[in-house]
Design a protein around this motif. Sequence first.
Motif, short mmCIF file in Angstrom:
data_model
loop_
_atom_site.label_atom_id
_atom_site.label_comp_id
_atom_site.label_asym_id
_atom_site.label_seq_id
_atom_site.Cartn_x
_atom_site.Cartn_y
_atom_site.Cartn_z
N GLU A 469 0.84 -1.12 -0.11
CA GLU A 469 0.12 -0.12 0.63
C GLU A 469 0.87 1.08 -0.23
OE1 GLU A 469 -3.69 -1.20 2.19
OE2 GLU A 469 -2.27 -1.32 3.36
N ASN A 470 1.97 0.93 0.66
CA ASN A 470 2.89 2.36 1.09
C ASN A 470 3.81 2.76 -0.48
OD1 ASN A 470 3.66 3.50 3.16
ND2 ASN A 470 3.12 1.67 3.67
N VAL A 471 3.63 1.78 -1.21
CA VAL A 471 4.33 1.67 -2.52
C VAL A 471 3.10 2.51 -4.04
CG1 VAL A 471 5.82 0.45 -4.66
CG2 VAL A 471 5.86 0.22 -2.31
N ARG A 472 2.04 1.55 -3.63
CA ARG A 472 0.75 2.07 -4.52
C ARG A 472 0.41 3.50 -4.35
NH1 ARG A 472 -2.15 -2.27 -3.46
NH2 ARG A 472 -1.88 -3.19 -5.28
N PHE A 473 0.78 4.01 -3.34
CA PHE A 473 0.26 6.16 -2.73
C PHE A 473 1.05 5.73 -3.98
CE2 PHE A 473 1.16 9.78 -0.94
CZ PHE A 473 0.26 9.38 0.10
N GLY A 474 2.55 6.12 -4.44
CA GLY A 474 3.21 6.68 -5.03
C GLY A 474 2.55 6.50 -6.98
N ARG A 475 1.28 5.76 -7.37
CA ARG A 475 0.38 5.94 -8.91
C ARG A 475 -0.87 4.49 -7.87
NH1 ARG A 475 0.43 2.37 -12.71
NH2 ARG A 475 2.75 1.55 -12.85
#
Length: 617
Positions: A469-475
């Motif tokens: 979820e933290n990585v997906r915050f970028g896109r």
Amino acid sequence: MSDQTSEAQAEGRPSVGAELAQSLATEGQRRGKSRNVRALGRLIPFARAHLTDALLALVFLVFTASATLGISGALRLLVDHLTGQGGEAPTVRSVAPWFWLLSSVAVALAVGSALRYFFVTKLGERIVADLRKAVYRHILTLDPAFFLQTRTGEVLSRLTTDVQIVENLLATSISFALRNLLTLVGALVLLVIVSPQLTGLVLLVFPVVLAPLFLFGRQVRKLTTSAQDKFAAAVGFAGESLDALETVQAFGRERTAAERFGAAVEDSFATSLTRMRARALMTAMVIALVFGGIVFVFWLAVGAGLRGEMSWGQLFQFAFLAVMAGSSVGALGEVWGEVQKAAGAMERIAGLLDARPGIAPPAKPVPLPRPRGDVAFEAVTFAYPGRPDLPALKGFSLHVHPGERVALVGPSGSGKTTVFRLLLRFYDPQAGRVVLDGVDLRDADPAEVRARLALVAQDSALFSGSAAENVRFGREDASPEAILAAVRAAQAESFLEALPQGLDTPVGERARGLSGGQRQRLAIARALVREAPVLLLDEATSALDAENERLVQEALDRAMEGRTTLVIAHRLATVLKADRIVVMEEGRVVEEGTHHDLVAKGGLYARLAALQFGEAA
């Protein structure tokens, strides 16, 4: 104090404490001019959005008020029949229909009250839910300049505690108030029909009753606002302390922090206590005046009944209506305190809703062309709000070509971080312009500009939730495959796979379950998944040990491939790999070139390199 904090001060940003004091003083002056509950009018658009529920709530409010008043009519008919004034002697059989009438009215009142409660409460909760979303959505649009003036704890207090006060009014008190208001109006109309003369005496009591309502009500509102301000200050301090809990504990300042918070809470409680005294006195005066007046008028009514000037049924109806009207006024007096309290809270919420960001999309934004990653600063001069006499950038010019790696170096306060803030369009320069792919940022939509930028800061903010979820915050629309590819490129796959649930493992608040180096690599993965043409690295490795720095540096090398990269760096490894080094001092470019060229010049960069890198320079 961190390097970034030092740089912020050196670049001339205003003191947060001073700005907060100024902000609260200005708001206090604005509130001082407010003398009624007009702030609650801000809720009307939210109610208008749910017109059907509002109309149904109004229908059942009128219905229950009518049913309540209908009991007085049924009671009058029953008493007239029992006293023989209905034209026939009463019997058990003849009395039964009147009791059936009373029972029917009572059943209608019960059903209407249930429906009134449901629709009024539903409407109130819906309005508050919309209000919460609107306030939070608006907060997210405010620029950093706003948060230089208002602490986050103050904002959260308005978003939670103040909205809760408004919710209490809308979900419970407003239904009670509207029902009593309609009952009061209906009772006065029926009183006039039953006995105009005695009703005139009742109306004479009303000005005496309303005086304490307005006299103490205004004081209650002001004290409520003051108490909420003081409580917000306590919440703000608590937020700062908890955010830096390790520092508080490391310096053994738990007792001091607890005492400061306790003192702020006690200050708020003392103000609330004064408000409670004023409201209690207001309630006592209203009830005493209302029922004292009713007893006096009822005494006159009994005299009229004994003289035969009105039937006993009329007397009972008049007494019932008078008590009902008095009870309604007394209830409204109590609710008025809630209204004043909610008005004070709504003023503070309105202060947030009225705040306007200094950075906003133009009326007709210029669309950005195909992404190339071309960045230019053209004679930019910029000073932070509140410090126009200390510009952070002075005639700053820089052109970064697509795909070029440029390192910004210089002493603290030279304006390096300000360059990033202007490029992200958190602020606009006072002179000159910042250009991305040929478009002046002031002519473009800030959201479109930021979509072309990816930031990795020295202490990158991560969030509770899983690593994925933290990585997906970028896109937001990143696929699981894209997330995994970004994690691999950021050298984060090995430690994430070792977690109990892999990428789906919760990492705790602010990802405190990870080490500093792991957090940085996760932040790099977030920047990579964004697939932005411009990468901004703000001292991304300065706080890491040698091993973590090597891993993070490898991840950064991959991240910089094919992207325009601006790096704020003190680390030699990053500087050596830059295509160009730009040396800044006091907001200006003083040197440019490669590491070896600048060292050979013997200027500012050579001195910085000698201090930071020693013989390696």
